[in-house]
Design an enzyme around this catalytic site. Sequence first.
Site, PDB file in Angstrom:
ATOM      1  N   ASN A  51       0.002 -37.597  -2.395  1.00  0.00           N
ATOM      2  CA  ASN A  51      -1.194 -37.512  -1.566  1.00  0.00           C
ATOM      3  C   ASN A  51      -1.505 -38.889  -0.982  1.00  0.00           C
ATOM      4  O   ASN A  51      -2.057 -39.741  -1.670  1.00  0.00           O
ATOM      5  CB  ASN A  51      -2.390 -37.041  -2.413  1.00  0.00           C
ATOM      6  CG  ASN A  51      -2.449 -35.531  -2.543  1.00  0.00           C
ATOM      7  OD1 ASN A  51      -2.539 -34.833  -1.553  1.00  0.00           O
ATOM      8  ND2 ASN A  51      -2.395 -35.032  -3.762  1.00  0.00           N
ATOM      9  N   GLY A 105      -0.392 -32.362  -4.543  1.00  0.00           N
ATOM     10  CA  GLY A 105       0.107 -32.719  -3.228  1.00  0.00           C
ATOM     11  C   GLY A 105      -0.826 -32.227  -2.141  1.00  0.00           C
ATOM     12  O   GLY A 105      -1.751 -31.449  -2.405  1.00  0.00           O
ATOM     13  N   HIS A 109      -3.459 -26.919  -7.817  1.00  0.00           N
ATOM     14  CA  HIS A 109      -4.463 -27.975  -7.741  1.00  0.00           C
ATOM     15  C   HIS A 109      -4.059 -28.996  -6.680  1.00  0.00           C
ATOM     16  O   HIS A 109      -2.888 -29.355  -6.553  1.00  0.00           O
ATOM     17  CB  HIS A 109      -4.614 -28.669  -9.099  1.00  0.00           C
ATOM     18  CG  HIS A 109      -5.878 -29.446  -9.235  1.00  0.00           C
ATOM     19  ND1 HIS A 109      -5.968 -30.777  -8.894  1.00  0.00           N
ATOM     20  CD2 HIS A 109      -7.119 -29.079  -9.646  1.00  0.00           C
ATOM     21  CE1 HIS A 109      -7.205 -31.195  -9.100  1.00  0.00           C
ATOM     22  NE2 HIS A 109      -7.923 -30.184  -9.560  1.00  0.00           N
ATOM     23  N   HIS A 110      -5.040 -29.455  -5.911  1.00  0.00           N
ATOM     24  CA  HIS A 110      -4.756 -30.350  -4.784  1.00  0.00           C
ATOM     25  C   HIS A 110      -4.157 -31.682  -5.229  1.00  0.00           C
ATOM     26  O   HIS A 110      -3.512 -32.383  -4.440  1.00  0.00           O
ATOM     27  CB  HIS A 110      -6.039 -30.596  -3.989  1.00  0.00           C
ATOM     28  CG  HIS A 110      -5.809 -30.864  -2.530  1.00  0.00           C
ATOM     29  ND1 HIS A 110      -4.823 -31.709  -2.066  1.00  0.00           N
ATOM     30  CD2 HIS A 110      -6.423 -30.386  -1.412  1.00  0.00           C
ATOM     31  CE1 HIS A 110      -4.860 -31.748  -0.751  1.00  0.00           C
ATOM     32  NE2 HIS A 110      -5.813 -30.951  -0.331  1.00  0.00           N
ATOM     33  N   SER A 111      -4.342 -32.072  -6.494  1.00  0.00           N
ATOM     34  CA  SER A 111      -3.776 -33.333  -6.966  1.00  0.00           C
ATOM     35  C   SER A 111      -2.255 -33.295  -7.017  1.00  0.00           C
ATOM     36  O   SER A 111      -1.599 -34.336  -7.079  1.00  0.00           O
ATOM     37  CB  SER A 111      -4.322 -33.677  -8.355  1.00  0.00           C
ATOM     38  OG  SER A 111      -4.011 -32.652  -9.287  1.00  0.00           O
TER      39      SER A 111
END
Length: 511
Positions: free
Chosen positions: A359, A177, A173-175
């Site tokens: 991020n 990084g 999941h992009h959360s």
Amino acid sequence: MEFEEGMRSRKQQAVVLKPIETKVKNRGDDMKISLEEPVSPAGRLFNEPNFNVHILAIMGSKIKINLDLAKQNLVHTLLKHPRFSSLQVVDEESGSGKMKWVRTEVDLDKHIIVPIIDPNMEEFISPDKFLENYIYSLTKNNLLLDRSKPLWDVHVLNLKTSNAEGVVIFRIHHSLGDGISLMSLLLACTRQIEKPEAVPTLPTKKIINTYDHNNRFISKLSIYYCFLGLWWILKLFWNTFVDFVLFVATALFLKDTHTPLRGLPGCEHNPRRIIFRVVSFDDIKLVKNAMASTVNDVAVGITQAGLSRYLNRRYGENGEAFPKKIRLRSNLLVNIRPSPGIQSLADMMEKNSEAKWGNWIGYVLLPFDICLRDNPLDYIRTAKAIIDRKKHSLEALCTFSISGFIFALFGIKRTSALFHKILSATTMAFSNVVGPLEEIGFYGHPMAYLAGATYGQPHELMVNFQSYVNKMTIVLSVDEATIPDPHRLCDDIVESLKLMKDALLQKGLLK
């Protein structure tokens, strides 16, 4: 074939991890207490329904995958990273609705998925098509990552394809990084084939030493350099101002031209067809050197040429003329915080040292030159001019600051709505990721290729370039409802590289 059925996993003892420890001041003394770490604003953004973005890292192996060996090594590497052993939990005690990372026990069995593959599969489907369909199935809404455990999984396919003997797919999941940091983290788990104790090395920019040791001409040139520096600064601020105005205009009203590459709203919820081609990285470097440009210039140039060829065909099939002017922009996500190096990440996992993570996302709107040109090399020239101008701008830092300001003032919902509107006003996403210079092995498995892609973004098209030794993988992530023939589009991009190389040979610029 439905890939949601027939998944199997093997039992393994759960890995117990300690809570995150953070130093705090208390009555003048340092003490360690267990604290949950808050999820960053960008991490919360990627948890919004219209920004539920996932990253796929596809690794081809030259040998069959030894699952037991891979599991043993995952425990001692990836699971030591806090993001891969933590849950995202809403802070209900404070009533703020904020999210935090909370360390948890990791049952590796629940993260490693090994699909059952019919040994007689090739009678009705090719291995390459099976892999493509399997990846497509992962992007469906009913197979999203389970939020009751850390947001990642690994899919192991001992499947002989045209490029590898086995394939490993990391879904993250992009959360957790940004794409560059996550790819660096995965590479930190690998080692060089020829030097089993060494981590991979990535290309570095050459630094030209302009210092004149004899101090000659410095007095004569000081005034010239002073004016040159002033002009450089003025140009930097002017470019930043123009980019800021265009960014605001995009948030308010400015949209890309409606082309066959753009579809109806809501594409972020559709499954994605992800395909890739492996081409010669040496060919790209030959073109780069002949054109006195960069690898990124060539990547953007051949993408511009490929998109122009593809759109020309689509317009012709619809009985329409190719528009004289097309506004087509790509969105680039830029991590403001420099990505931790591979060695730093390897040390963090092996020695429990610290490495900066998170991020910190800025946005860059990169215009693409879409038109029909007689000379294919002109696409690289325009790409170089556009990229050079974007390099001389603080657009990413500016948009990062804007997002932080809006988040602090209006909260995550309005921030999400604003940036969803901005991305939806553009046509595509683009990235170019540099890979190792030497051959590497992932837990003892020599790698044949690397490929990265995302899904869940409000674009019908994403193009990603990923280098590895002497190979370049071109990856397309498309919404088939808008782009029903992604293989033709990928062929157009690959063919554009060939046309550019042929043009240079005709001019005698290549040997």
